[in-house]
Scaffold this active site. Sequence first.
Site, PDB file in Angstrom:
ATOM      1  N   GLY A 118       0.834  -1.209   0.000  1.00 47.72           N
ATOM      2  CA  GLY A 118       0.000   0.000   0.000  1.00 47.72           C
ATOM      3  C   GLY A 118       0.862   1.249   0.000  1.00 47.72           C
ATOM      4  O   GLY A 118       0.687   2.169  -0.817  1.00 47.72           O
ATOM      5  N   THR A 119       1.842   1.277   0.906  1.00 45.74           N
ATOM      6  CA  THR A 119       2.741   2.432   1.031  1.00 45.74           C
ATOM      7  C   THR A 119       3.569   2.614  -0.241  1.00 45.74           C
ATOM      8  O   THR A 119       3.741   3.733  -0.744  1.00 45.74           O
ATOM      9  CB  THR A 119       3.713   2.188   2.215  1.00 45.74           C
ATOM     10  OG1 THR A 119       2.935   1.957   3.372  1.00 45.74           O
ATOM     11  CG2 THR A 119       4.654   3.348   2.433  1.00 45.74           C
ATOM     12  N   ILE A 140       4.944  -8.263   7.678  1.00 49.05           N
ATOM     13  CA  ILE A 140       5.029  -9.613   8.244  1.00 49.05           C
ATOM     14  C   ILE A 140       4.487 -10.639   7.250  1.00 49.05           C
ATOM     15  O   ILE A 140       4.736 -11.821   7.382  1.00 49.05           O
ATOM     16  CB  ILE A 140       4.269  -9.733   9.583  1.00 49.05           C
ATOM     17  CG1 ILE A 140       2.767  -9.495   9.397  1.00 49.05           C
ATOM     18  CG2 ILE A 140       4.853  -8.808  10.632  1.00 49.05           C
ATOM     19  CD1 ILE A 140       1.928  -9.992  10.579  1.00 49.05           C
ATOM     20  N   ASP A 141       3.747 -10.166   6.236  1.00 42.96           N
ATOM     21  CA  ASP A 141       3.087 -11.097   5.311  1.00 42.96           C
ATOM     22  C   ASP A 141       4.051 -11.731   4.294  1.00 42.96           C
ATOM     23  O   ASP A 141       3.728 -12.754   3.696  1.00 42.96           O
ATOM     24  CB  ASP A 141       1.962 -10.384   4.537  1.00 42.96           C
ATOM     25  CG  ASP A 141       0.974  -9.694   5.457  1.00 42.96           C
ATOM     26  OD1 ASP A 141       0.865 -10.102   6.625  1.00 42.96           O
ATOM     27  OD2 ASP A 141       0.320  -8.734   5.014  1.00 42.96           O
ATOM     28  N   ARG A 185      -2.768 -11.726   5.446  1.00 45.93           N
ATOM     29  CA  ARG A 185      -3.638 -11.223   4.371  1.00 45.93           C
ATOM     30  C   ARG A 185      -3.896 -12.289   3.309  1.00 45.93           C
ATOM     31  O   ARG A 185      -4.349 -13.367   3.637  1.00 45.93           O
ATOM     32  CB  ARG A 185      -3.036  -9.966   3.741  1.00 45.93           C
ATOM     33  CG  ARG A 185      -3.282  -8.743   4.573  1.00 45.93           C
ATOM     34  CD  ARG A 185      -3.303  -7.512   3.763  1.00 45.93           C
ATOM     35  NE  ARG A 185      -2.085  -7.384   2.982  1.00 45.93           N
ATOM     36  CZ  ARG A 185      -1.842  -6.408   2.140  1.00 45.93           C
ATOM     37  NH1 ARG A 185      -2.736  -5.469   1.973  1.00 45.93           N
ATOM     38  NH2 ARG A 185      -0.731  -6.342   1.475  1.00 45.93           N
ATOM     39  N   HIS A 286      -2.314  -9.352  16.469  1.00 46.12           N
ATOM     40  CA  HIS A 286      -1.174  -8.429  16.469  1.00 46.12           C
ATOM     41  C   HIS A 286       0.002  -8.899  17.317  1.00 46.12           C
ATOM     42  O   HIS A 286       1.055  -8.258  17.306  1.00 46.12           O
ATOM     43  CB  HIS A 286      -1.642  -7.040  16.890  1.00 46.12           C
ATOM     44  CG  HIS A 286      -2.618  -6.461  15.906  1.00 46.12           C
ATOM     45  ND1 HIS A 286      -3.973  -6.656  16.010  1.00 46.12           N
ATOM     46  CD2 HIS A 286      -2.427  -5.764  14.766  1.00 46.12           C
ATOM     47  CE1 HIS A 286      -4.583  -6.068  14.992  1.00 46.12           C
ATOM     48  NE2 HIS A 286      -3.666  -5.533  14.222  1.00 46.12           N
TER      49      HIS A 286
HETATM   50  O1  F6P Z   1      -0.120  -6.529   6.451  1.00 47.02           O
HETATM   51  C1  F6P Z   1       0.177  -6.831   7.782  1.00 47.02           C
HETATM   52  C2  F6P Z   1      -1.061  -7.231   8.540  1.00 47.02           C
HETATM   53  O2  F6P Z   1      -0.695  -7.558   9.856  1.00 47.02           O
HETATM   54  C3  F6P Z   1      -1.859  -8.358   7.886  1.00 47.02           C
HETATM   55  O3  F6P Z   1      -1.295  -9.618   8.121  1.00 47.02           O
HETATM   56  C4  F6P Z   1      -3.214  -8.133   8.511  1.00 47.02           C
HETATM   57  O4  F6P Z   1      -4.240  -8.619   7.677  1.00 47.02           O
HETATM   58  C5  F6P Z   1      -3.300  -6.637   8.603  1.00 47.02           C
HETATM   59  O5  F6P Z   1      -1.976  -6.154   8.593  1.00 47.02           O
HETATM   60  C6  F6P Z   1      -4.002  -6.156   9.863  1.00 47.02           C
HETATM   61  O6  F6P Z   1      -4.014  -4.781   9.866  1.00 47.02           O
HETATM   62  P1  F6P Z   1      -4.571  -3.911  11.085  1.00 47.02           P
HETATM   63  O7  F6P Z   1      -3.478  -3.773  12.088  1.00 47.02           O
HETATM   64  O8  F6P Z   1      -4.925  -2.630  10.475  1.00 47.02           O
HETATM   65  O9  F6P Z   1      -5.734  -4.656  11.642  1.00 47.02           O
END
Ligand code: F6P
Length: 366
Positions: A118-119, A140-141, A185, A286
Amino acid sequence: MSIARIGILTAGGDCPGLNAVVRAATKHALKNNIEVFGFKNGFDGLVKNQYIILDDKIVSGILTRGGTILGTSNLANPFNYTLPPLASPEEPKDLSSMVLHTLKTNRIDALVAIGGDGTLSMASKFIDMGVKIIGVPKTIDNDLSATDFTFGFDSALAVASEAVDRIHTTAESHHRVMIVETMGRYAGWIALRSCIAGGGDICLIPEIPYNINVVAKAIEDRQRKGKTFSIIVAAEGAVDESGKMAVQKKVEGSTDPIRLGGISGIIAAQIEKMLNVECRVVVLGHLQRGGTPTAFDRWLATRFGAKAVDLILKEDFGNMVALRGTDIVSVPIKEAVSKLKKVDPNGQEVKTALEVGTSFGSPTLG
Ligand code: F6P
């Protein structure tokens, strides 16, 4: 053109290793007499002209610290800004000109943008508007195709693998089916590798649609062999054969507009209905993004940060740093964001998992 001052920002979700990049880039820049402005909360700091000046003292001792000292945001998209008081989800605004203004006012010669797809997609648009940017891939993905690894993935994998390890105790003692839900994701890397590393029995990932009857059969097969417990590792983006994902919420204006989560609860309810077994879930959430980065992520983040400044010194803009083997290389940001890296259902890693008896809940694999 000589470079006198650069900006750094961390955007998107936080991730172990962000501070290590900030530290390495700042130290390398300062050694070359370049001043460093750290913009706060991702692109929001550029919209609002909020920054701190990074010096040797500020970046001291942050190598091992999780999160980001600069703050971050996955909501502050300058091209579709929805945050009050400047805009709202009902009335999003294009505030990209404010970013250009901030860069000009502060005489920022180049920008290091640390973030995920995204960034980096936003960075790509600013490159088209003439901004000199170097991208650093974080997530992390591990779903960016242009780099062997993004930093943060190894730390998340360590957390997920330990969770799969630990869940064995209760699963075994209580003869339960336990489901560990990972992030990731639309890519199954965290789930697949933690399942292999932690000895999970069933692995559900977005790249291999599952059939719940096949999942139930895998549990029954184990029971017939006298194994009274089973561990399922389910990626948050896992899909059944109809292609349905567990969506928690839609988030307007976010770089991550669909919040995934909850697949483990859905599967647990289905399994309990189908089999006479207690099925419990652990959603890691998280926790996978928290805490101190692993040695690998510190190493990678440090090398990425230093290389980003190398590219700035060479005025080789518009690129993203990337890992290939053990070398850090550069690739055009546009190329880097054009394709997601996903697990290959016919690849070696899936094959290995199948060979040690892991089920993917798929009628066609295994
Ligand atoms: O892209 C990193 C990530 O941790 C994904 O694995 C997860 O779907 C998303 O971000 C969660 O984002 P947020 O912290 O906005 O809920």
